[in-house]
Design a protein around this motif. Structure first.
Motif, mmCIF file in Angstrom:
data_model
loop_
_atom_site.group_PDB
_atom_site.id
_atom_site.type_symbol
_atom_site.label_atom_id
_atom_site.label_comp_id
_atom_site.label_asym_id
_atom_site.label_seq_id
_atom_site.Cartn_x
_atom_site.Cartn_y
_atom_site.Cartn_z
ATOM 1 N N ILE A 2 -4.215 4.496 -3.029
ATOM 2 C CA ILE A 2 -5.539 4.227 -2.586
ATOM 3 C C ILE A 2 -5.748 2.934 -1.671
ATOM 4 O O ILE A 2 -4.899 2.129 -1.524
ATOM 5 N N SER A 3 -6.713 3.118 -0.837
ATOM 6 C CA SER A 3 -6.883 1.858 0.216
ATOM 7 C C SER A 3 -6.786 0.724 -0.302
ATOM 8 O O SER A 3 -6.117 -0.309 0.363
ATOM 9 N N ALA A 4 -7.367 0.286 -1.334
ATOM 10 C CA ALA A 4 -7.409 -1.021 -2.078
ATOM 11 C C ALA A 4 -5.810 -1.565 -2.391
ATOM 12 O O ALA A 4 -5.571 -2.873 -2.119
ATOM 13 N N LEU A 10 -0.276 -4.663 1.916
ATOM 14 C CA LEU A 10 -0.115 -5.162 3.267
ATOM 15 C C LEU A 10 -0.584 -6.644 3.510
ATOM 16 O O LEU A 10 0.101 -7.340 4.467
ATOM 17 N N SER A 11 -1.800 -6.824 2.907
ATOM 18 C CA SER A 11 -2.154 -8.592 2.993
ATOM 19 C C SER A 11 -0.904 -9.403 2.615
ATOM 20 O O SER A 11 -0.926 -10.501 2.954
ATOM 21 N N VAL A 30 0.143 -1.800 9.463
ATOM 22 C CA VAL A 30 -1.478 -1.490 9.284
ATOM 23 C C VAL A 30 -2.040 -0.698 9.953
ATOM 24 O O VAL A 30 -2.735 0.270 9.534
ATOM 25 N N VAL A 31 -1.381 -0.412 11.291
ATOM 26 C CA VAL A 31 -2.069 0.394 12.114
ATOM 27 C C VAL A 31 -1.822 2.032 11.948
ATOM 28 O O VAL A 31 -2.610 2.703 11.706
ATOM 29 N N GLY A 32 -0.555 2.085 11.268
ATOM 30 C CA GLY A 32 -0.127 3.313 10.681
ATOM 31 C C GLY A 32 -0.835 3.694 9.449
ATOM 32 O O GLY A 32 -1.382 4.707 9.293
ATOM 33 N N GLU A 33 -0.982 2.804 8.590
ATOM 34 C CA GLU A 33 -1.458 3.132 7.370
ATOM 35 C C GLU A 33 -2.966 3.216 7.303
ATOM 36 O O GLU A 33 -3.560 4.056 6.369
#
Length: 112
Positions: A2-4, A10-11, A30-33
């Motif tokens: 999920i996005s979170a 990534l953070s 990040v761009v791809g995800e």
């Protein structure tokens, strides 16, 4: 995932970046995800700034974009820029936020 979960992962990678190359590598992920086209890290513009090129720290945009942006002085007329001022990294040496001791702290501050 999920996005979170992706954002958290990534953070952590952004925060642990030790070089600009590592940082931009993670930003490419990040761009791809998140299905973005580009990502740009820039300093917050002041009211006296008229060009975006000196403010850009790193970007996946082609350099021609910034040249055209500055040629037409769009920074002066950008109506949404003041609304997003909290999304920008503060300039080093300002009284608002002291200069970070290492790069990973700066990345964390810019991304949260």
């Amino acid at each position: 995932m999920i996005s979170a979960d992706r954002q958290s992962l990534l953070s952590g990678e952004i925060a642990s970046s030790q070089t600009r190359a590592q940082f931009m590598s993670v930003m490419g992920r990040v761009v791809g995800e998140f299905g973005l086209d580009h990502v740009t890290v820039m300093a917050a513009p002041s009211p006296s700034d008229i060009a975006i090129t000196p403010l850009v720290l790193e970007s996946t945009l082609p350099p021609q974009f910034a040249r055209e942006f500055d040629k037409h002085q769009f920074l002066r007329y950008c109506p949404i820029l003041p609304k997003f001022s909290n999304w920008f990294c503060r300039r080093r040496g300002t009284s608002e936020i002291p200069a970070p001791p290492r790069a990973s702290t700066a990345h964390r501050r810019c991304m949260t």
